[in-house]
Scaffold this motif. Sequence first.
Motif, PDB file in Angstrom:
ATOM      1  N   ILE A   1      57.836   6.323  65.809  1.00 19.43           N
ATOM      2  CA  ILE A   1      56.392   6.172  65.982  1.00 19.43           C
ATOM      3  C   ILE A   1      55.891   5.100  65.026  1.00 19.43           C
ATOM      4  O   ILE A   1      56.231   5.092  63.839  1.00 19.43           O
ATOM      5  CB  ILE A   1      55.649   7.502  65.714  1.00 19.43           C
ATOM      6  N   ARG A   2      55.061   4.215  65.555  1.00 14.97           N
ATOM      7  CA  ARG A   2      54.419   3.193  64.734  1.00 14.97           C
ATOM      8  C   ARG A   2      52.906   3.404  64.779  1.00 14.97           C
ATOM      9  O   ARG A   2      52.348   3.711  65.840  1.00 14.97           O
ATOM     10  CB  ARG A   2      54.757   1.792  65.252  1.00 14.97           C
ATOM     11  N   HIS A   3      52.269   3.237  63.637  1.00 15.99           N
ATOM     12  CA  HIS A   3      50.817   3.373  63.573  1.00 15.99           C
ATOM     13  C   HIS A   3      50.281   2.362  62.571  1.00 15.99           C
ATOM     14  O   HIS A   3      50.737   2.303  61.427  1.00 15.99           O
ATOM     15  CB  HIS A   3      50.429   4.788  63.147  1.00 15.99           C
ATOM     16  N   VAL A   4      49.321   1.547  63.020  1.00 17.00           N
ATOM     17  CA  VAL A   4      48.711   0.541  62.161  1.00 17.00           C
ATOM     18  C   VAL A   4      47.460   1.131  61.520  1.00 17.00           C
ATOM     19  O   VAL A   4      46.596   1.677  62.213  1.00 17.00           O
ATOM     20  CB  VAL A   4      48.349  -0.729  62.957  1.00 17.00           C
ATOM     21  N   VAL A   5      47.368   1.031  60.194  1.00 14.84           N
ATOM     22  CA  VAL A   5      46.217   1.560  59.470  1.00 14.84           C
ATOM     23  C   VAL A   5      45.221   0.433  59.225  1.00 14.84           C
ATOM     24  O   VAL A   5      45.510  -0.534  58.517  1.00 14.84           O
ATOM     25  CB  VAL A   5      46.637   2.196  58.134  1.00 14.84           C
ATOM     26  N   VAL A   6      44.029   0.568  59.848  1.00 20.11           N
ATOM     27  CA  VAL A   6      42.971  -0.425  59.737  1.00 20.11           C
ATOM     28  C   VAL A   6      41.823   0.178  58.934  1.00 20.11           C
ATOM     29  O   VAL A   6      41.333   1.260  59.278  1.00 20.11           O
ATOM     30  CB  VAL A   6      42.455  -0.851  61.132  1.00 20.11           C
ATOM     31  N   PRO A   7      41.366  -0.480  57.881  1.00 22.55           N
ATOM     32  CA  PRO A   7      40.278   0.070  57.069  1.00 22.55           C
ATOM     33  C   PRO A   7      39.035   0.395  57.904  1.00 22.55           C
ATOM     34  O   PRO A   7      38.555  -0.434  58.683  1.00 22.55           O
ATOM     35  CB  PRO A   7      39.970  -1.068  56.079  1.00 22.55           C
ATOM     36  N   GLY A   8      38.564   1.625  57.781  1.00 22.95           N
ATOM     37  CA  GLY A   8      37.354   2.042  58.473  1.00 22.95           C
ATOM     38  C   GLY A   8      37.513   2.336  59.948  1.00 22.95           C
ATOM     39  O   GLY A   8      36.553   2.727  60.612  1.00 22.95           O
ATOM     40  N   ILE A   9      38.737   2.183  60.478  1.00 26.05           N
ATOM     41  CA  ILE A   9      38.944   2.369  61.918  1.00 26.05           C
ATOM     42  C   ILE A   9      40.051   3.386  62.202  1.00 26.05           C
ATOM     43  O   ILE A   9      39.854   4.325  62.984  1.00 26.05           O
ATOM     44  CB  ILE A   9      39.253   1.023  62.608  1.00 26.05           C
TER      45      ILE A   9
END
Length: 250
Positions: free
Chosen positions: A167-175
């Motif tokens: 599993i891949r997950h991109v962490v975007v500030p505030g989103i």
Amino acid sequence: MKGRIHSLESFGTVDGPGTRFVVFVQGCPMRCAYCHNPDTWPMKGGTMMEPEEIYAQFKRNEGFYKNGGITVTGGEPLMQVDFLIDLFTLAKKDHVHTCIDSSGIAFKPDNAPFIEKLDKLMELTDLVMLDIKHIDPVKHKELTSQPNDGILAFAEYLDKKHVDMWIRHVVVPGITDDDEYLFKLGYFIGHLSNLKALDVLPYHTMGKVKYEKLGIPYKLEGVPAMDKDKVIEKKQVILNGIRKRREELA
């Protein structure tokens, strides 16, 4: 069956285990706000290539990939299932490790002909790297312009097919950095027996220049790159969700 190809990379190190030969296909229905390959979105374009032509390029440097293999990414690979079947059939004859990096958006559980082909493809696939953009259906659609029900169903399908999954997950500030949703993501994937790895990736702005060249508005204008140290904390939240689910199932 020819594939519509965006580009080929001969030395991929972040696209599955080991050193990979990476095939970028053209075409994707997702419109992820942080996508760093918007040039792969159009379904038309790219170069039509035979699987044999692509596999011949892999074979030229086969020694480099003895601990790796072939990864198909994009774009969205599952928009070209017939091509993948032909390419992976060639690879598996030589016992080459095969990987698909997918958003899962093409998965249609009610489309019998598609599922029949997908079943065949999964018999030739060693690993699927599945990008889950957001666990919340409303926020997922805001982020990608597409629903996430089929994506989550694809994860369940891979589990039933016993296909290894990262599993891949991109962490975007505030989103995508909200702990509530990160925990829910972990809780969802926690029951999947085929889960082999979790990659939590920091959002970066390096793709912004492509939007400028293509004349496409950049939806995350002003959003800063994610602090890499914070990503470690956010990954732990997902791991806590996984642990909670597994404790309940034990």
